[in-house]
Scaffold this motif. Sequence first.
Motif, PDB file in Angstrom:
ATOM      1  N   ARG A 129       1.151  -1.114   0.274  1.00 61.00           N
ATOM      2  CA  ARG A 129      -0.053  -0.134   0.181  1.00 61.00           C
ATOM      3  C   ARG A 129       0.661   1.838   0.094  1.00 61.00           C
ATOM      4  O   ARG A 129      -0.103   2.538   0.061  1.00 61.00           O
ATOM      5  CB  ARG A 129      -1.077  -0.068   1.329  1.00 61.00           C
ATOM      6  CG  ARG A 129      -2.008  -1.173   1.298  1.00 61.00           C
ATOM      7  CD  ARG A 129      -3.069  -0.535   1.992  1.00 61.00           C
ATOM      8  NE  ARG A 129      -3.273   0.841   2.062  1.00 61.00           N
ATOM      9  CZ  ARG A 129      -4.492   1.369   3.182  1.00 61.00           C
ATOM     10  NH1 ARG A 129      -4.872   0.084   4.120  1.00 61.00           N
ATOM     11  NH2 ARG A 129      -4.772   1.943   2.979  1.00 61.00           N
ATOM     12  N   PHE A 130       2.309   1.479   0.556  1.00 61.83           N
ATOM     13  CA  PHE A 130       2.733   2.643   0.589  1.00 61.83           C
ATOM     14  C   PHE A 130       5.221   2.750   0.354  1.00 61.83           C
ATOM     15  O   PHE A 130       4.409   3.535  -0.196  1.00 61.83           O
ATOM     16  CB  PHE A 130       3.054   2.735   2.495  1.00 61.83           C
ATOM     17  CG  PHE A 130       2.011   2.689   3.210  1.00 61.83           C
ATOM     18  CD1 PHE A 130       0.677   3.938   3.338  1.00 61.83           C
ATOM     19  CD2 PHE A 130       0.868   2.036   3.747  1.00 61.83           C
ATOM     20  CE1 PHE A 130      -0.260   4.172   3.524  1.00 61.83           C
ATOM     21  CE2 PHE A 130      -0.361   1.542   4.204  1.00 61.83           C
ATOM     22  CZ  PHE A 130      -0.852   3.411   3.988  1.00 61.83           C
ATOM     23  N   TRP A 131       4.903   1.082   0.568  1.00 62.23           N
ATOM     24  CA  TRP A 131       7.036   1.880   0.453  1.00 62.23           C
ATOM     25  C   TRP A 131       7.086   0.328  -0.534  1.00 62.23           C
ATOM     26  O   TRP A 131       7.205  -0.300   0.377  1.00 62.23           O
ATOM     27  CB  TRP A 131       6.991   1.857   0.710  1.00 62.23           C
ATOM     28  CG  TRP A 131       8.821   2.225   1.335  1.00 62.23           C
ATOM     29  CD1 TRP A 131       9.014   2.510   0.582  1.00 62.23           C
ATOM     30  CD2 TRP A 131       8.580   3.153   2.170  1.00 62.23           C
ATOM     31  NE1 TRP A 131      10.391   3.113   1.101  1.00 62.23           N
ATOM     32  CE2 TRP A 131      10.262   3.731   2.566  1.00 62.23           C
ATOM     33  CE3 TRP A 131       8.047   4.063   3.886  1.00 62.23           C
ATOM     34  CZ2 TRP A 131      10.791   4.255   3.090  1.00 62.23           C
ATOM     35  CZ3 TRP A 131       8.751   4.338   4.282  1.00 62.23           C
ATOM     36  CH2 TRP A 131      10.334   4.878   4.415  1.00 62.23           C
ATOM     37  N   PRO A 132       6.872   0.806  -2.142  1.00 63.03           N
ATOM     38  CA  PRO A 132       7.377  -1.108  -2.982  1.00 63.03           C
ATOM     39  C   PRO A 132       9.339  -0.950  -2.268  1.00 63.03           C
ATOM     40  O   PRO A 132       9.489  -0.125  -2.920  1.00 63.03           O
ATOM     41  CB  PRO A 132       7.109  -0.571  -3.913  1.00 63.03           C
ATOM     42  CG  PRO A 132       6.220   0.604  -4.477  1.00 63.03           C
ATOM     43  CD  PRO A 132       6.513   1.287  -2.621  1.00 63.03           C
ATOM     44  N   GLY A 133       9.118  -2.192  -2.663  1.00 61.78           N
ATOM     45  CA  GLY A 133      10.398  -2.836  -1.933  1.00 61.78           C
ATOM     46  C   GLY A 133      11.046  -2.236  -0.518  1.00 61.78           C
ATOM     47  O   GLY A 133      12.182  -2.719  -0.240  1.00 61.78           O
ATOM     48  N   PHE A 134       9.973  -2.338   0.467  1.00 59.75           N
ATOM     49  CA  PHE A 134      10.294  -1.735   1.782  1.00 59.75           C
ATOM     50  C   PHE A 134      11.640  -2.741   2.320  1.00 59.75           C
ATOM     51  O   PHE A 134      12.848  -2.128   2.707  1.00 59.75           O
ATOM     52  CB  PHE A 134       9.273  -1.702   2.671  1.00 59.75           C
ATOM     53  CG  PHE A 134       9.518  -1.300   4.243  1.00 59.75           C
ATOM     54  CD1 PHE A 134       9.253   0.278   4.689  1.00 59.75           C
ATOM     55  CD2 PHE A 134       9.683  -2.609   5.337  1.00 59.75           C
ATOM     56  CE1 PHE A 134      10.007   0.864   6.202  1.00 59.75           C
ATOM     57  CE2 PHE A 134      10.092  -1.781   6.430  1.00 59.75           C
ATOM     58  CZ  PHE A 134       9.689  -0.339   6.589  1.00 59.75           C
ATOM     59  N   ARG A 135      11.203  -4.535   2.052  1.00 55.52           N
ATOM     60  CA  ARG A 135      11.818  -4.838   2.445  1.00 55.52           C
ATOM     61  C   ARG A 135      13.690  -5.155   1.970  1.00 55.52           C
ATOM     62  O   ARG A 135      14.412  -4.928   2.977  1.00 55.52           O
ATOM     63  CB  ARG A 135      11.973  -6.288   2.634  1.00 55.52           C
ATOM     64  CG  ARG A 135      10.403  -7.239   3.374  1.00 55.52           C
ATOM     65  CD  ARG A 135       9.273  -8.422   3.066  1.00 55.52           C
ATOM     66  NE  ARG A 135       9.206  -8.589   3.784  1.00 55.52           N
ATOM     67  CZ  ARG A 135       7.711  -8.605   2.852  1.00 55.52           C
ATOM     68  NH1 ARG A 135       6.993  -8.247   2.102  1.00 55.52           N
ATOM     69  NH2 ARG A 135       6.894  -9.677   4.116  1.00 55.52           N
ATOM     70  N   ARG A 136      13.472  -4.350   1.424  1.00 59.54           N
ATOM     71  CA  ARG A 136      14.720  -4.184   0.265  1.00 59.54           C
ATOM     72  C   ARG A 136      15.552  -2.876   1.376  1.00 59.54           C
ATOM     73  O   ARG A 136      17.276  -3.419   1.039  1.00 59.54           O
ATOM     74  CB  ARG A 136      14.274  -4.180  -0.580  1.00 59.54           C
ATOM     75  CG  ARG A 136      15.089  -5.344  -1.894  1.00 59.54           C
ATOM     76  CD  ARG A 136      15.276  -5.167  -3.373  1.00 59.54           C
ATOM     77  NE  ARG A 136      13.814  -3.822  -3.704  1.00 59.54           N
ATOM     78  CZ  ARG A 136      14.405  -3.040  -4.049  1.00 59.54           C
ATOM     79  NH1 ARG A 136      14.872  -2.111  -4.073  1.00 59.54           N
ATOM     80  NH2 ARG A 136      13.250  -2.487  -5.000  1.00 59.54           N
ATOM     81  N   PHE A 137      14.927  -2.549   1.246  1.00 63.62           N
ATOM     82  CA  PHE A 137      15.796  -2.020   2.494  1.00 63.62           C
ATOM     83  C   PHE A 137      16.417  -1.951   4.147  1.00 63.62           C
ATOM     84  O   PHE A 137      17.383  -0.988   4.344  1.00 63.62           O
ATOM     85  CB  PHE A 137      15.165  -0.142   1.974  1.00 63.62           C
ATOM     86  CG  PHE A 137      14.862   1.000   1.050  1.00 63.62           C
ATOM     87  CD1 PHE A 137      15.929   1.156  -0.177  1.00 63.62           C
ATOM     88  CD2 PHE A 137      13.278   0.258   0.309  1.00 63.62           C
ATOM     89  CE1 PHE A 137      15.665   1.060  -0.871  1.00 63.62           C
ATOM     90  CE2 PHE A 137      13.030   0.960  -0.476  1.00 63.62           C
ATOM     91  CZ  PHE A 137      14.414   1.896  -1.497  1.00 63.62           C
ATOM     92  N   ILE A 138      16.172  -2.782   4.112  1.00 64.16           N
ATOM     93  CA  ILE A 138      15.941  -2.786   5.706  1.00 64.16           C
ATOM     94  C   ILE A 138      17.523  -3.365   6.013  1.00 64.16           C
ATOM     95  O   ILE A 138      18.095  -4.506   5.009  1.00 64.16           O
ATOM     96  CB  ILE A 138      15.469  -4.108   6.428  1.00 64.16           C
ATOM     97  CG1 ILE A 138      13.721  -3.821   6.422  1.00 64.16           C
ATOM     98  CG2 ILE A 138      15.329  -4.543   7.891  1.00 64.16           C
ATOM     99  CD1 ILE A 138      12.475  -4.891   6.594  1.00 64.16           C
ATOM    100  N   GLU A 139      17.940  -1.695   6.976  1.00 59.50           N
ATOM    101  CA  GLU A 139      19.796  -2.746   7.089  1.00 59.50           C
ATOM    102  C   GLU A 139      19.292  -2.674   9.221  1.00 59.50           C
ATOM    103  O   GLU A 139      21.086  -3.828   8.614  1.00 59.50           O
ATOM    104  CB  GLU A 139      20.664  -1.256   6.868  1.00 59.50           C
ATOM    105  CG  GLU A 139      21.190  -0.756   5.934  1.00 59.50           C
ATOM    106  CD  GLU A 139      21.785  -0.007   6.108  1.00 59.50           C
ATOM    107  OE1 GLU A 139      23.038   0.139   5.321  1.00 59.50           O
ATOM    108  OE2 GLU A 139      21.747   0.847   7.474  1.00 59.50           O
ATOM    109  N   VAL A 140      18.907  -2.923   9.728  1.00 60.66           N
ATOM    110  CA  VAL A 140      18.990  -3.161  10.835  1.00 60.66           C
ATOM    111  C   VAL A 140      17.491  -3.684  11.943  1.00 60.66           C
ATOM    112  O   VAL A 140      16.364  -2.570  10.633  1.00 60.66           O
ATOM    113  CB  VAL A 140      19.804  -2.188  11.956  1.00 60.66           C
ATOM    114  CG1 VAL A 140      21.620  -2.583  11.479  1.00 60.66           C
ATOM    115  CG2 VAL A 140      19.390  -0.691  12.014  1.00 60.66           C
TER     116      VAL A 140
END
Length: 498
Positions: free
Chosen positions: A404-415
Amino acid sequence: MRQKRIVVIGSGFGGLAAAVRLQARGFQVDLFERLPEPGGRARTFHVGDYAFDGGPTVVTAPFLLEELFQLTGKRLDRAVELLPVDPFYKLFDARGNTLSYNGDPAHVLPQVEAIHPPDADGYLAFLRAAEPLLQKGFIELGAEPFLRLSDMARVAPDLAKLRAYESVYRFVGRYIQHPFLRQCFTFHPLFIGGNPLKASAIYAMIHLIEQRWGVWYPRGGMRSLVDALAALFGDLGGRLHLGTPVDRILVSGGRAAGVVAAGERIPADAVVSNADAATTYLKLVEQTPPRVRRHLTRSHYSMSLAVWYYGLATDQVPDALAHHNIVFGPRYEDLIRDIFERKVIADDFSLYLHVPSRTDPSAAPPGKQALYVLVPVPNLASTISWDDELQRLEERVLSLIEARFWPGFRRFIEVRHRIDPFYFAHDLGTYLGTGFSLEPRLMQSAWFRPHNKSPFIRGLYLVGAGTHPGAGIPGVLLSAKIAEKIVVRDMEEVDRRA
Ligand SMILES: Cc1cc2nc3c(=O)[nH]c(=O)nc-3n(C[C@H](O)[C@H](O)[C@H](O)COP(=O)(O)OP(=O)(O)OC[C@H]3O[C@@H](n4cnc5c(N)ncnc54)[C@H](O)[C@@H]3O)c2cc1C
């Protein structure tokens, strides 16, 4: 007279504020905190380069913080910069409705009108109807101690006139019909651990507190505020003992005589507990009468929370998101019943998404985001298989954010980091691992809530979410103001008798 020594247990906002107030009044205050840093629920989690606000993110009624600095001739704005948050919140439902509101009716009304025209007048009528709730519940009675049943009897007619016996949900429903808008103006009790279907209509005033005094965020995160209060306490001569748990409150001849902290006996003339009220009486005080223990174990407790903290390697936040975002699930009343009554984790959920860089770019390392996602969940009076269910819930939450908001959110997770009911129970010492202690129902408010002064141990006082007036930063700051009044009065009485 010799300088009196006071021990404060716990450095949540309530404990810090009580410690500042009492030290400023000339007592020698020792504040014991079991964790290695101050703040309690408002502590900061450091993971890699990231610093995450652990709990509260919305500062309202900032004059209550200002007062603490003024007591000592200082100024809040010299210590912390409070940044205005605008909009206050952005709210979304599962059907595509959105409302972004702030303190300006000219901004809010056209949106309400677009969703359901009759509710524009209804919203204005709601604001008018809630005004006396603010006046009575917050301005007039917020700092009253409510130590005697007669204190309650005195205000009962006013509370009845204001329909305090109704729930927030019902009260708002008199004015606002559209299901989404009704959610938008009834979710506030959840911020202080209340069930909107059961919390007294008095708590509809929270919306007005925001309208009147704004919504703020401290530059540098909540830790700026916590650190400023801890520094204020230290500058006054107060002693902060971090990483030092209090194991027991010492009672001698029916009077609090000190504490045992990290195995050492610390004598005191009075003890102020900012530990969870139920834990104070069930664990820290051996002399708690059985009827009080029974009452506490049978009370209604707030829900708990699952909070996931994510450090993201991106400088971009989707335009749709504001600083404070609330995303309602497809069900409202029934989901609330799942959390508070049936005590199950359902497939659907509502969430709060905190994106502080919208207000304060320094809230994350340069070019990154330090945000959190909060989902209300049942407390530990449930039979949930927590680890499995929370993992599954996190996956659903991440999928919703991506869809709904943030395509590819998981890819940005560093910590990443997570807290859950076990954190509240074990790290913060909260009975049943609740997020907010006792639920704010009418029959658990004011005189019906654990008092700020113990009725059965002289010299023992309570501040914080589980005591009167209740959870939330304004509530616990008020509890400290009340405790100060009573402690000073009682200590003067002790001197007179000496
Ligand atoms: C995730 C989350 C988000 C929230 N968001 C908001 C918000 O945006 N705005 C708002 O106004 N409110 C918010 N709240 C509510 C608000 O944060 C709390 O009600 C308030 O901060 C609680 O303060 P307190 O004084 O009760 O102390 P707490 O924060 O509960 O701290 C109590 C302290 O006592 C210490 N302690 C306990 N037992 C002992 C012992 N035996 N010895 C020594 N130390 C001990 C604990 O370690 C802890 O540090 C939020 C709460 C949570 C959990």
